[in-house]
Motif scaffolding. Sequence first.
Motif, PDB file in Angstrom:
ATOM      1  N   GLU A 211       0.959  -1.042   0.009  1.00 29.95           N
ATOM      2  CA  GLU A 211      -0.121   0.095  -0.204  1.00 29.95           C
ATOM      3  C   GLU A 211       0.792   1.309  -0.162  1.00 29.95           C
ATOM      4  OE1 GLU A 211      -2.679  -0.086   3.224  1.00 29.95           O
ATOM      5  OE2 GLU A 211      -3.743  -1.822   2.430  1.00 29.95           O
ATOM      6  N   LYS A 212       2.297   1.033  -0.022  1.00 30.10           N
ATOM      7  CA  LYS A 212       3.002   2.303  -0.181  1.00 30.10           C
ATOM      8  C   LYS A 212       2.972   3.049  -1.311  1.00 30.10           C
ATOM      9  CE  LYS A 212       6.094   0.788   3.219  1.00 30.10           C
ATOM     10  NZ  LYS A 212       5.969   1.875   4.419  1.00 30.10           N
ATOM     11  N   ASP A 213       2.967   4.399  -1.588  1.00 33.68           N
ATOM     12  CA  ASP A 213       2.783   5.078  -2.660  1.00 33.68           C
ATOM     13  C   ASP A 213       4.219   5.053  -3.395  1.00 33.68           C
ATOM     14  OD1 ASP A 213      -0.169   5.446  -2.317  1.00 33.68           O
ATOM     15  OD2 ASP A 213       0.669   7.361  -1.183  1.00 33.68           O
ATOM     16  N   GLU A 214       5.229   5.231  -2.868  1.00 35.44           N
ATOM     17  CA  GLU A 214       6.588   5.257  -3.276  1.00 35.44           C
ATOM     18  C   GLU A 214       7.180   3.858  -3.620  1.00 35.44           C
ATOM     19  OE1 GLU A 214       7.086   4.945   1.123  1.00 35.44           O
ATOM     20  OE2 GLU A 214       5.827   5.871  -0.359  1.00 35.44           O
TER      21      GLU A 214
END
Length: 254
Positions: A235-238
């Motif tokens: 779920e991390k954006d980066e």
Amino acid sequence: MADKNTEDPGRRKFLKNTGIAAGGVVGGSLLGGFLTDQFISEDTEKESKQTDNRQPDRARMFFNRFEDFVVLEQATELIFPKDDNGPGAIELDVPYYIDRQLAGSWGINGDDYRRGPFAKQHDNLESDSKADYARENRGKIFLEGLRQMNRTSQKRFDTTFDQANDDQKSEIMSDLEDGKIEMNTVPSDGFFALLKQATQEGAFCDPLYGGNKNMDGWRMKDFPGAQTSYRNVIEKDEFVDMEPVSLTDYQKNS
């Protein structure tokens, strides 16, 4: 490691001339089978006087002639050379990966349909398919192809392929790709396609299969390998740079 978004100026002229690029991640062929008598060299010449000073945990399983193996080393390095992005085929143990595959069922086409009719004319086949329709198996195709490369080098340049300079090697490899090297088992462009495929596999396979040493091929691609789960990063954006994991990391040590 160089910026992956910038074009690498250090690729060999051979790559520029032929347009070869090592593609995405590909898996290794399944190992299996045993050495068979058909792989024993018809040549009774003694081993080259050259000394193989590689890692003590590496041994050739298929190539009983060292002079064949050094041609393979130099050919794979031309296809996948060392540059600013990382190691080349030799440092990634690609030649040993190919040696293992040829010593197993892949080398004798053990899992392939092997009954006729075989292709008598390869003109209408794509280069990638020519070896698949050949009467001879991959092991024999590799032996003939590498030895023809060596003979061509000796005839043209009065030196073995591994001792030829980069321009001379590139010339032979380009002729191989264009189907201009005389071969009996398969047209030379079919052998080149087989060699290129095996080189790419060896650079990016799981180290379990003998190539991609230290997972450096994966590191060049930022590929995480055989991770058990991505739950902590999904779920991390980066982008998350993960240390790659090999299937060998799951093996229990006694």
